[in-house]
Design an enzyme around this catalytic site. Structure first.
Site, PDB file in Angstrom:
ATOM      1  N   ARG A 224       0.844  -1.196   0.000  1.00  0.00           N
ATOM      2  CA  ARG A 224       0.000   0.000   0.000  1.00  0.00           C
ATOM      3  C   ARG A 224       0.878   1.244   0.000  1.00  0.00           C
ATOM      4  O   ARG A 224       1.955   1.261   0.636  1.00  0.00           O
ATOM      5  CB  ARG A 224      -0.887   0.039   1.246  1.00  0.00           C
ATOM      6  CG  ARG A 224      -2.063  -0.913   1.196  1.00  0.00           C
ATOM      7  CD  ARG A 224      -3.109  -0.486   0.151  1.00  0.00           C
ATOM      8  NE  ARG A 224      -4.237  -1.375   0.132  1.00  0.00           N
ATOM      9  CZ  ARG A 224      -4.391  -2.418  -0.696  1.00  0.00           C
ATOM     10  NH1 ARG A 224      -3.458  -2.688  -1.595  1.00  0.00           N
ATOM     11  NH2 ARG A 224      -5.476  -3.145  -0.652  1.00  0.00           N
ATOM     12  N   HIS A 272      -0.549   0.072  -9.605  1.00  0.00           N
ATOM     13  CA  HIS A 272      -1.313  -0.741  -8.639  1.00  0.00           C
ATOM     14  C   HIS A 272      -1.985  -1.926  -9.359  1.00  0.00           C
ATOM     15  O   HIS A 272      -3.191  -2.152  -9.211  1.00  0.00           O
ATOM     16  CB  HIS A 272      -2.368   0.101  -7.880  1.00  0.00           C
ATOM     17  CG  HIS A 272      -2.885  -0.601  -6.649  1.00  0.00           C
ATOM     18  ND1 HIS A 272      -3.301   0.069  -5.530  1.00  0.00           N
ATOM     19  CD2 HIS A 272      -3.059  -1.922  -6.366  1.00  0.00           C
ATOM     20  CE1 HIS A 272      -3.706  -0.799  -4.608  1.00  0.00           C
ATOM     21  NE2 HIS A 272      -3.572  -2.022  -5.105  1.00  0.00           N
TER      22      HIS A 272
HETATM   23  P1  NDP Z   1      -2.066 -11.465   5.126  1.00  0.00           P
HETATM   24  O1  NDP Z   1      -3.025 -10.900   6.118  1.00  0.00           O
HETATM   25  O2  NDP Z   1      -2.231 -12.877   4.697  1.00  0.00           O
HETATM   26  O3  NDP Z   1      -0.581 -11.341   5.699  1.00  0.00           O
HETATM   27  C1  NDP Z   1      -0.116 -10.213   6.342  1.00  0.00           C
HETATM   28  C2  NDP Z   1       1.276 -10.479   6.893  1.00  0.00           C
HETATM   29  O4  NDP Z   1       1.798  -9.257   7.436  1.00  0.00           O
HETATM   30  C3  NDP Z   1       1.278 -11.507   8.036  1.00  0.00           C
HETATM   31  O5  NDP Z   1       2.424 -12.319   7.949  1.00  0.00           O
HETATM   32  C4  NDP Z   1       1.354 -10.631   9.276  1.00  0.00           C
HETATM   33  O6  NDP Z   1       1.967 -11.240  10.399  1.00  0.00           O
HETATM   34  C5  NDP Z   1       2.220  -9.504   8.771  1.00  0.00           C
HETATM   35  N1  NDP Z   1       2.034  -8.294   9.597  1.00  0.00           N
HETATM   36  C6  NDP Z   1       0.901  -7.598   9.835  1.00  0.00           C
HETATM   37  N2  NDP Z   1       1.132  -6.581  10.665  1.00  0.00           N
HETATM   38  C7  NDP Z   1       2.441  -6.652  11.004  1.00  0.00           C
HETATM   39  C8  NDP Z   1       3.283  -5.889  11.852  1.00  0.00           C
HETATM   40  N3  NDP Z   1       2.822  -4.849  12.551  1.00  0.00           N
HETATM   41  N4  NDP Z   1       4.574  -6.248  11.946  1.00  0.00           N
HETATM   42  C9  NDP Z   1       5.057  -7.317  11.266  1.00  0.00           C
HETATM   43  N5  NDP Z   1       4.313  -8.078  10.438  1.00  0.00           N
HETATM   44  C10 NDP Z   1       3.018  -7.747  10.312  1.00  0.00           C
HETATM   45  O7  NDP Z   1      -2.099 -10.473   3.885  1.00  0.00           O
HETATM   46  P2  NDP Z   1      -1.826 -10.825   2.346  1.00  0.00           P
HETATM   47  O8  NDP Z   1      -0.507 -11.497   2.245  1.00  0.00           O
HETATM   48  O9  NDP Z   1      -2.989 -11.512   1.755  1.00  0.00           O
HETATM   49  O10 NDP Z   1      -1.780  -9.356   1.706  1.00  0.00           O
HETATM   50  C11 NDP Z   1      -0.840  -8.393   2.125  1.00  0.00           C
HETATM   51  C12 NDP Z   1      -1.190  -7.030   1.526  1.00  0.00           C
HETATM   52  O11 NDP Z   1      -0.858  -6.986   0.147  1.00  0.00           O
HETATM   53  C13 NDP Z   1      -2.669  -6.658   1.536  1.00  0.00           C
HETATM   54  O12 NDP Z   1      -3.081  -6.197   2.798  1.00  0.00           O
HETATM   55  C14 NDP Z   1      -2.738  -5.574   0.484  1.00  0.00           C
HETATM   56  O13 NDP Z   1      -2.559  -4.304   1.055  1.00  0.00           O
HETATM   57  C15 NDP Z   1      -1.559  -5.888  -0.445  1.00  0.00           C
HETATM   58  N6  NDP Z   1      -1.995  -6.284  -1.805  1.00  0.00           N
HETATM   59  C16 NDP Z   1      -1.583  -5.523  -2.868  1.00  0.00           C
HETATM   60  C17 NDP Z   1      -1.930  -5.882  -4.151  1.00  0.00           C
HETATM   61  C18 NDP Z   1      -1.449  -5.107  -5.318  1.00  0.00           C
HETATM   62  O14 NDP Z   1      -1.871  -5.365  -6.448  1.00  0.00           O
HETATM   63  N7  NDP Z   1      -0.535  -4.171  -5.140  1.00  0.00           N
HETATM   64  C19 NDP Z   1      -2.771  -7.064  -4.417  1.00  0.00           C
HETATM   65  C20 NDP Z   1      -3.146  -7.778  -3.235  1.00  0.00           C
HETATM   66  C21 NDP Z   1      -2.770  -7.385  -1.972  1.00  0.00           C
HETATM   67  P3  NDP Z   1       1.323 -12.527  11.112  1.00  0.00           P
HETATM   68  O15 NDP Z   1       1.514 -13.650  10.121  1.00  0.00           O
HETATM   69  O16 NDP Z   1       2.121 -12.698  12.325  1.00  0.00           O
HETATM   70  O17 NDP Z   1      -0.128 -12.198  11.341  1.00  0.00           O
HETATM   71  C1  OXD Z   2      -5.756  -5.940  -3.010  1.00  0.00           C
HETATM   72  C2  OXD Z   2      -5.286  -5.032  -4.058  1.00  0.00           C
HETATM   73  O1  OXD Z   2      -5.743  -5.585  -1.828  1.00  0.00           O
HETATM   74  O2  OXD Z   2      -5.521  -5.339  -5.258  1.00  0.00           O
HETATM   75  O3  OXD Z   2      -6.160  -7.079  -3.364  1.00  0.00           O
HETATM   76  O4  OXD Z   2      -4.657  -4.023  -3.770  1.00  0.00           O
END
Ligand code: NDP
Ligand code: OXD
Length: 309
Positions: A224, A272
């Site tokens: 993000r 994006h």
């Molecule tokens: P998940 O919820 O599956 O994973 C999030 C990870 O981040 C987990 O490992 C979590 O830790 C870790 N995390 C969260 N908060 C913290 C913190 N404060 N400190 C350290 N680690 C932290 O999310 P996804 O993998 O499915 O997606 C991640 C992000 O990717 C989405 O939220 C979205 O914003 C972005 N995205 C972007 C896209 C694009 O096209 N650019 C497309 C899709 C998604 P823990 O495992 O311990 O909970």
């Molecule tokens: C998502 C994205 O969060 O596309 O899936 O950014």
């Protein structure tokens, strides 16, 4: 029972067709033509305008079209007690893995410099280290970060990951929490951000963090725009603390004309689109969850509203 949905106009038809194929009897309502509000039990949305979801008094679940749910939790009037469900969908994961592998390889093999040399008709031998000696670090070891980290281990990069809670991934050195962060950063030459945007991670990609990386490290942010302090990225590039960056996301999207990132020689921009939800797979997940809720079971991939992801 009706489901209301809101996506960008360009993709609305594909979503409508996926619902028609998989659940033809569903009463599907478009955002701009909601009909009888009392019928609406489910919402499938991307960036809904603030305050609108709370007007659907009989809502049983809010499905995010994307993996990220920050676009929902930023609504101060998000209805309390209604489960928020995030998108976990194989094509979304595959697309992100492709994006990360593509850009890690570009950074690792100094492809941007070779393309600049081609434009200048300059033949310069650029040598690159081996993959096993290249240290890559993934912030966020969830659905997307975990898959990307494993794909990078398959290419034999030296991969580490950082998450909130302890994790184990074969072949990945796992760090977690504030305690593990400095050691994770100190060993990372190519840093990837795949964190959710929460109060804890807002602005995390800043000057203080870049100073903890080895000089000349590079950054890929496909999570993000709210994670990054754009002035700090540009300053770190200009000082050589960062050698290059690939950014798929920005604080303001679309990135406005004249933004310094557009023309910076060491910034690669994508709009994006690192990965997009596939309507067919997503609709399958939504239908399964509707059925679970109808049976009185909790939906899968429900978001922890306290943690914000
Ligand atoms: P998940 O919820 O599956 O994973 C999030 C990870 O981040 C987990 O490992 C979590 O830790 C870790 N995390 C969260 N908060 C913290 C913190 N404060 N400190 C350290 N680690 C932290 O999310 P996804 O993998 O499915 O997606 C991640 C992000 O990717 C989405 O939220 C979205 O914003 C972005 N995205 C972007 C896209 C694009 O096209 N650019 C497309 C899709 C998604 P823990 O495992 O311990 O909970
Ligand atoms: C998502 C994205 O969060 O596309 O899936 O950014």
């Amino acid at each position: 029972m009706a489901l209301i949905f809101r996506t960008d106009a360009a993709r609305a038809a594909a979503w409508g067709e996926a619902f028609k194929r998989q659940m033809p009897a569903l009463d599907l309502r478009m955002w701009d033509e909601p009909g009888e509000i009392a019928d609406i039990e489910f919402a499938l949305v991307w960036k809904p305008p603030r305050g609108v979801l709370r007007t659907f008094a009989n809502l049983k679940a809010i499905f995010s079209i994307g993996a990220g749910v920050d676009h929902l939790f930023s609504d101060p009037e998000l209805p309390e007690g209604v489960p928020v469900v995030r998108m976990v969908e194989p094509e979304l994961t595959r697309g992100m893995t492709e994006y990360i592998v593509l850009h890690v390889l570009r950074h690792h093999r100094r492809q941007r410099e070779m393309e600049a040399n081609q434009r200048a008709e300059k033949w310069e031998m650029i040598s690159v280290p081996t993959a096993p000696s290249r240290k890559v670090g993934v912030m966020g070891l969830g659905e997307l970060g975990g898959a990307a980290a494993l794909a990078l281990t398959a290419l034999e990069f030296d991969v580490a990951g950082w998450s909130r809670s302890p994790k184990e991934f074969p072949g990945v050195e796992c760090f977690h929490g504030d305690f593990g962060m400095d050691a994770f950063l100190a060993r990372t030459e190519i840093l990837i951000c795949l964190l959710p945007l929460t109060a804890e991670t807002e602005g995390i990609l800043n000057a203080e963090l870049f100073a903890k990386l080895p000089k000349g490290a590079s950054l890929i942010n496909a999570a993000r725009g709210g994670h990054q302090v754009e002035e700090d990225i540009l300053a770190a590039l200009d000082r050589g603390q960062l050698s290059e960056t690939t950014l798929d996301v920005f604080r303001e999207e679309p990135l406005p004309a004249g933004h310094p990132c557009w023309r910076h020689p060491r910034v690669t921009i994508t709009p994006h689109n690192a990965s997009l939800t596939d309507p067919d797979g997503a609709v399958r997940q939504v239908i399964e969850n509707i059925q679970r809720i109808r049976r009185g079971e909790p939906p899968s991939n429900i978001v922890d509203s306290k943690a914000g992801y």
